[in-house]
Design an enzyme around this catalytic site. Structure first.
Site, mmCIF file in Angstrom:
data_model
loop_
_atom_site.group_PDB
_atom_site.id
_atom_site.type_symbol
_atom_site.label_atom_id
_atom_site.label_comp_id
_atom_site.label_asym_id
_atom_site.label_seq_id
_atom_site.Cartn_x
_atom_site.Cartn_y
_atom_site.Cartn_z
ATOM 1 N N GLU A 172 -12.152 0.604 -10.183
ATOM 2 C CA GLU A 172 -11.842 -0.365 -11.255
ATOM 3 C C GLU A 172 -12.756 -0.260 -12.473
ATOM 4 O OE1 GLU A 172 -12.047 -1.148 -7.992
ATOM 5 O OE2 GLU A 172 -9.900 -1.426 -7.594
ATOM 6 N N THR A 202 -0.957 0.649 -10.283
ATOM 7 C CA THR A 202 -2.258 0.108 -9.873
ATOM 8 C C THR A 202 -3.067 1.102 -9.049
ATOM 9 O OG1 THR A 202 -3.338 -1.871 -9.009
ATOM 10 C CG2 THR A 202 -1.477 -1.007 -7.732
ATOM 11 N N ARG A 232 0.757 3.732 -3.275
ATOM 12 C CA ARG A 232 0.119 5.040 -3.055
ATOM 13 C C ARG A 232 1.151 6.149 -2.874
ATOM 14 N NH1 ARG A 232 -5.570 3.828 -0.020
ATOM 15 N NH2 ARG A 232 -5.597 1.607 -0.357
ATOM 16 N N ASP A 269 -5.394 -9.833 -7.765
ATOM 17 C CA ASP A 269 -5.611 -8.912 -8.889
ATOM 18 C C ASP A 269 -4.361 -8.355 -9.577
ATOM 19 O OD1 ASP A 269 -5.105 -7.451 -6.573
ATOM 20 O OD2 ASP A 269 -6.917 -6.233 -6.653
ATOM 21 N N GLU A 315 0.837 -1.210 0.000
ATOM 22 C CA GLU A 315 0.000 0.000 0.000
ATOM 23 C C GLU A 315 0.866 1.251 0.000
ATOM 24 O OE1 GLU A 315 -3.072 -0.021 -0.527
ATOM 25 O OE2 GLU A 315 -3.978 -1.834 0.296
HETATM 26 C C1 DMJ Z 1 -6.299 0.543 -4.909
HETATM 27 O O1 DMJ Z 1 -5.514 0.764 -3.808
HETATM 28 C C2 DMJ Z 1 -5.535 -0.131 -6.003
HETATM 29 O O2 DMJ Z 1 -6.210 0.018 -7.200
HETATM 30 C C3 DMJ Z 1 -5.304 -1.585 -5.723
HETATM 31 O O3 DMJ Z 1 -4.662 -2.253 -6.759
HETATM 32 C C4 DMJ Z 1 -6.618 -2.262 -5.473
HETATM 33 N N1 DMJ Z 1 -7.405 -1.596 -4.491
HETATM 34 C C5 DMJ Z 1 -7.530 -0.174 -4.491
HETATM 35 C C6 DMJ Z 1 -8.728 0.371 -5.201
HETATM 36 O O4 DMJ Z 1 -9.847 -0.373 -5.175
#
Ligand code: DMJ
Length: 654
Positions: A447, A538, A167, A295, A163
């Protein structure tokens, strides 16, 4: 900032490697070619942004030539984009007023809080590039000041490595890309070095957390210490981009080694269980899914290939295998509307497929489309000689899945998707999916709008914008919170199946970083951030693609050879079949000795405790030297634990 890292060795091409894997990398500005790396990238971006803004304002004032939807009066998509910008900035001002600097924001209580003893910049850093893209100059200046003056990543707190990377590092790196402001790169380097200790496992697969101050990697407290597969395989874009910006090869190697360790498991049909043990490198359990913890493993296979301008076929091959595996094992259609969905294999390949799908899986429609064209438009890609029936099928499936995800919004009372749905395959039922009571929440996730944005960019089909606008309007309608002074904020929901929906009083940072950013880009008419030039991490932080060089290149090979049938080895000793050697008499003395021991003490053979049993046998033999002691002793010696390097399927890591 002065040089704080020990100098490393120049290994050529302006790339430096830290002295040892334990030493931190050399401070990037001390590297001889640092300034050369900043060769007008921001200027190019700024030029693009200026053009985009001119067009944006022309449209806003009614001079636009491209028609958008008729929102009841000849408005344009620029109007929709402007509405997204207002949603962002209005609520940003409320956050500045009531929650400034805090990592978590409760929009109904109008309060912020930190996750640890000091702030991590969770909301400010994650949102920064969205503000930059929206040309929110004053807001960006205030955020920059806070990052420079308040944010400090060295304190005693355990953070989740994934995370924090996607981020914080992601946000800082893209902010640096757009501005070339060293304040952001300095922080990204500082953070990367603080996270570095997480990779100190036996395999190089990171532990799930790390202490920012001590640098100690910390095993997951749950799941028998396993890390999530998606988490360990979703650090690569960030660390590799940092390597290319700073010239520090160590960052590259850290994350590349993780891919090698994972691939050492030789994933069946390209599909991976959602847990991996960082100390053994082995996958744990059999649960395979494209939802949480699975994912972005699949996402970063493709995106690593794209990030380095399609120069690393290893990731393309792994990605393609995984797509074939998904299509064969996880893909189904619902009844009655034949919606494509991706289920979950709770017990591995070949076993029952659960028709449950997380909203998180909705990234996959966009990914499939992107993987078919590599970021070119569908029309452009179709003309290329390497366009295949398989790519065509992937693209269409990407569009189908994106439509399914749109229906996960449109078919729910509020027009907002729940966190998880269960698809119907039963011909006696009349709804394509149902929602379990525990899964009715909406966390403002991105998403679906991410896939709508990608599909729109690749096809130019306006229906994707219409779907996106509908979703945006429902967010405005049901998640907007306005206080008595007119301050606006947006909240997560506890239940999307009732009107008015129950609220959750929390705003996720990815609402700003991703959901509003993708909506803004969906309505953009200027091809801002072209998909064949950028990869989005992501967390929707855009990074420019770059080329490999002599140093930053693929440093590993797949264990693909071991997948092939073993070829028969020629026997070392040639046997003359006409005159075969005579069989040697078998030496039975050891068995005889053991039998003698058991005869003297029959209880030994019945003991359940093997160790005790062995000990007793040894004792008896010592007291009875006339039995062939040495041989019996050898026979009952406890088997020594094999060294790690001798174990059969230890993943191959360097
Ligand atoms: C985000 O932190 C990122 O997209 C991650 O890959 C999946 N979850 C959240 C958003 O839903």
């Amino acid at each position: 900032m002065s040089s704080i890292f020990p100098k490393g060795d120049n290994i050529g091409g302006g790339i430096w490697k830290a002295k040892s894997s334990n030493s931190l990398p050399m401070y990037y500005k001390d590297k001889p070619n640092y300034n050369a790396a900043k060769s007008g990238k921001a200027a190019t971006y700024v030029k693009g942004l200026v053009v985009a803004l001119v067009i944006y304002f022309l449209y806003s004032f009614g001079f636009g030539g491209i028609s958008g939807p008729s929102f009841g009066g000849g408005d344009t998509w620029a109007k929709a984009q402007k509405e997204v910008r207002s949603a962002m900035l209005d609520s940003w001002h409320t956050y500045e007023k009531f929650g400034w600097g805090y990592d978590i924001y409760h929009p109904i209580r109008q309060q912020g809080e930190n996750m640890g003893p000091k702030p991590l910049g969770w909301i400010i850093v994650d949102s920064l590039d969205t503000l930059i893209l929206m040309d929110a100059k004053e807001e960006v200046a205030r955020a920059r000041k806070w990052i420079k003056e308040v944010l400090d990543y060295r304190f005693d707190y355990n953070v989740n490595v994934f995370e924090t990377t996607i981020r914080m590092m992601g946000g800082l790196l893209s902010a640096f890309h757009f501005t070339e402001d060293d304040a952001y790169l300095d922080k990204a380097v500082d953070l990367a070095n603080a996270l570095d200790g997480s990779f100190n496992s036996k395999t190089g697969i990171p532990y799930s957390s790390v202490n920012l101050e001590s640098g100690e990697g910390i095993k997951n407290h749950a799941d028998q210490g396993a890390s999530s597969t998606a988490e360990v395989a979703t650090l690569q874009l960030e660390f590799k981009y940092l390597a290319s910006l700073t010239g520090e090869v160590l960052y590259w190697q850290r994350v590349e080694k993780v891919m090698q360790a994972l691939e050492g498991n030789k994933p069946e049909q390209g599909l991976v269980p959602i847990y991996v043990d960082p100390d053994t490198g082995k996958f744990q359990g059999n649960l395979i899914r494209l939802g949480s913890r699975g994912d972005s493993y699949y996402e970063y296979l493709l995106k690593q290939y794209l990030q380095t301008n399609q120069q690393e076929p290893i990731y393309r091959d792994m990605y393609r295998e995984s797509v074939r595996g998904v299509k064969k094992n996880l893909l189904r259609r619902s009844y009655p509307n034949n919606l494509a969905f991706i289920g979950e294999l709770e017990n591995g390949i070949g076993k029952h497929l659960s028709p449950k799908m997380d909203h998180l899986v909705c990234f996959y429609g966009g990914l499939l489309a992107l993987g078919a064209t590599n970021g070119l438009t569908y029309e452009e890609a179709k003309k290329l000689p390497d366009w295949t029936a398989e790519k065509e099928e992937d693209f269409q499936l990407g569009a189908d899945l994106t439509y399914t995800c749109y229906r996960m919004y449109a078919d729910v009372e509020t027009g907002l998707s729940p966190e998880i749905v269960v698809f119907n395959e039963d011909k006696t039922q009349h709804k394509d999916f149902h929602i379990k009571p525990a899964d009715r929440h909406n966390l403002q996730r991105p998403e679906t709008v991410e896939s709508l944005f990608i599909l729109y960019r690749l096809t130019g089909d306006e229906k994707y914008r219409k779907y996106g606008y509908e979703i945006f309007q429902n967010f405005i309608k049901y998640t907007k919170v306005v206080n008595k002074d007119g301050d606006i904020a947006f909240t997560s929901l506890r239940d999307v199946t009732v009107i008015p929906p129950k609220t959750k009083d929390n705003m996720e940072s990815f609402w700003y970083a991703e959901t509003l950013k993708y909506l803004y880009l969906l309505f953009d008419d200027t091809n801002l951030l072209p998909l064949d030039k950028y990869v989005f991490n992501t967390e929707a932080h855009p990074f420019p693609r770059f080329n490999l060089n002599d140093i930053l290149k693929t440093g590993w090979r797949r264990k693909i050879e071991e997948k092939k049938e073993p070829t028969l080895q020629e026997p070392q000793i040639k046997i003359d079949k006409q005159n075969p050697p005579e069989a040697q008499p078998v030496d039975k003395s050891v068995e005889k000795a053991a039998a003698e021991v058991i005869k003297q003490n029959p209880k030994v053979a019945k003991e359940e405790n093997i160790e005790e049993n062995k000990q007793k046998m040894n004792d008896i033999i010592k007291q009875n030297p006339d039995i062939v002691a040495a041989k019996v002793e050898a026979k009952v010696e406890p088997v020594k634990e094999k060294k790690d390097t001798e174990k059969d399927s230890k993943p191959e890591v360097n």
